[in-house]
Design an enzyme around this catalytic site. Structure first.
Site, PDB file in Angstrom:
ATOM      1  CD  GLU A   9       1.437 -10.641  17.705  1.00  0.00           C
ATOM      2  OE1 GLU A   9       0.930 -10.246  16.638  1.00  0.00           O
ATOM      3  OE2 GLU A   9       0.775 -11.016  18.690  1.00  0.00           O
ATOM      4  NE  ARG A  46      -2.379  -1.508   3.405  1.00  0.00           N
ATOM      5  CZ  ARG A  46      -2.078  -2.761   3.768  1.00  0.00           C
ATOM      6  NH1 ARG A  46      -2.383  -3.764   2.970  1.00  0.00           N
ATOM      7  NH2 ARG A  46      -1.496  -3.002   4.922  1.00  0.00           N
TER       8      ARG A  46
HETATM    9  P1  AMP Z   1       4.482  -1.973  11.793  1.00  0.00           P
HETATM   10  O1  AMP Z   1       5.760  -2.550  11.276  1.00  0.00           O
HETATM   11  O2  AMP Z   1       3.950  -2.702  12.978  1.00  0.00           O
HETATM   12  O3  AMP Z   1       4.574  -0.481  11.990  1.00  0.00           O
HETATM   13  O4  AMP Z   1       3.395  -2.244  10.685  1.00  0.00           O
HETATM   14  C1  AMP Z   1       3.336  -1.449   9.566  1.00  0.00           C
HETATM   15  C2  AMP Z   1       3.007  -2.223   8.334  1.00  0.00           C
HETATM   16  O5  AMP Z   1       1.963  -3.166   8.542  1.00  0.00           O
HETATM   17  C3  AMP Z   1       2.520  -1.291   7.257  1.00  0.00           C
HETATM   18  O6  AMP Z   1       3.034  -1.731   6.027  1.00  0.00           O
HETATM   19  C4  AMP Z   1       1.016  -1.387   7.328  1.00  0.00           C
HETATM   20  O7  AMP Z   1       0.489  -1.369   6.032  1.00  0.00           O
HETATM   21  C5  AMP Z   1       0.748  -2.713   7.992  1.00  0.00           C
HETATM   22  N1  AMP Z   1      -0.198  -2.616   9.112  1.00  0.00           N
HETATM   23  C6  AMP Z   1       0.084  -2.791  10.430  1.00  0.00           C
HETATM   24  N2  AMP Z   1      -1.008  -2.695  11.191  1.00  0.00           N
HETATM   25  C7  AMP Z   1      -2.034  -2.428  10.339  1.00  0.00           C
HETATM   26  C8  AMP Z   1      -3.432  -2.197  10.517  1.00  0.00           C
HETATM   27  N3  AMP Z   1      -4.019  -2.241  11.722  1.00  0.00           N
HETATM   28  N4  AMP Z   1      -4.171  -1.936   9.426  1.00  0.00           N
HETATM   29  C9  AMP Z   1      -3.598  -1.887   8.200  1.00  0.00           C
HETATM   30  N5  AMP Z   1      -2.293  -2.098   7.965  1.00  0.00           N
HETATM   31  C10 AMP Z   1      -1.511  -2.369   9.023  1.00  0.00           C
END
Ligand code: AMP
Length: 176
Positions: A101, A64
């Site tokens: 995770e 995205r």
């Molecule tokens: P993080 O590494 O935990 O910051 O996760 C970010 C990545 O995961 C991004 O590429 C987001 O598109 C996706 N992502 C994480 N949580 C969500 C969520 N609740 N809704 C949509 N995309 C998410």
């Protein structure tokens, strides 16, 4: 100021409970992408925040992030770089492992995509725990680039991604 109250964009973010797995509320940006006013505002408001003379390339994180990074790079008259999941890029890659995770994952960028000293704006749709953005920042720096900023449409405050990214300019339009 033409771009300061972004709250109305929340009407274009759809919550999908238990996707892709139980307990996660997925923030679906497709209603925002599909609305001409919300989508153009999103791109323009992010572009307004950064100085186009200080960005050489915009880097989008699969998948995205590509949709935001592409119009932004055009807006800045800057180059566009895709960062992809493991095994998707066809040329020589630099690899960065990061924690999930459960277990680890890897992000890749073409070795020749970032030139020494390039000022890179990192772009994604959602900042959650910050792990993906941090891995991408490390990848950028290992290739000789400088992180000009990290921009997302939204930030999930309760997951503390911003703290993980201390030292970087983190910009998001809305937070939950
Ligand atoms: P993080 O590494 O935990 O910051 O996760 C970010 C990545 O995961 C991004 O590429 C987001 O598109 C996706 N992502 C994480 N949580 C969500 C969520 N609740 N809704 C949509 N995309 C998410």
């Amino acid at each position: 100021m033409p771009y300061e109250d972004h709250e109305w964009l929340k009407d274009f973010i759809r919550d999908i409970p238990d996707f892709p797995k139980k307990g996660v509320v997925f923030k679906d940006i497709t209603p925002l992408l599909a609305d001409k006013k919300a989508f153009t505002y999103t791109i323009d408001a992010i572009a307004f925040h950064f100085d186009r003379d200080e960005i050489d390339r915009v880097l989008g994180i699969e998948a995205r992030g590509f949709m935001i990074a592409a119009p932004l790079s055009y807006r800045f008259t800057a180059g566009l770089i895709p960062v992809r999941k493991r095994g998707k890029l066809p040329w020589d890659v630099e690899v960065q492992e990061y924690e999930l995770e459960y277990g680890t994952d890897q992000l890749e960028v073409h070795r020749d995509a970032i030139k020494e000293g390039d000022r890179i704006l990192i772009v994604d749709d959602v900042l959650a725990t910050g792990g993906t953005a941090l891995a991408t920042a490390k990848l950028t720096e290992r290739c000789g680039g400088k992180v000009a900023g990290i921009a997302t449409i939204m930030e999930l405050m309760f997951l503390g991604g911003r703290e993980k990214l201390k030292g970087y300019e983190v910009f998001s339009l809305i937070s939950f």
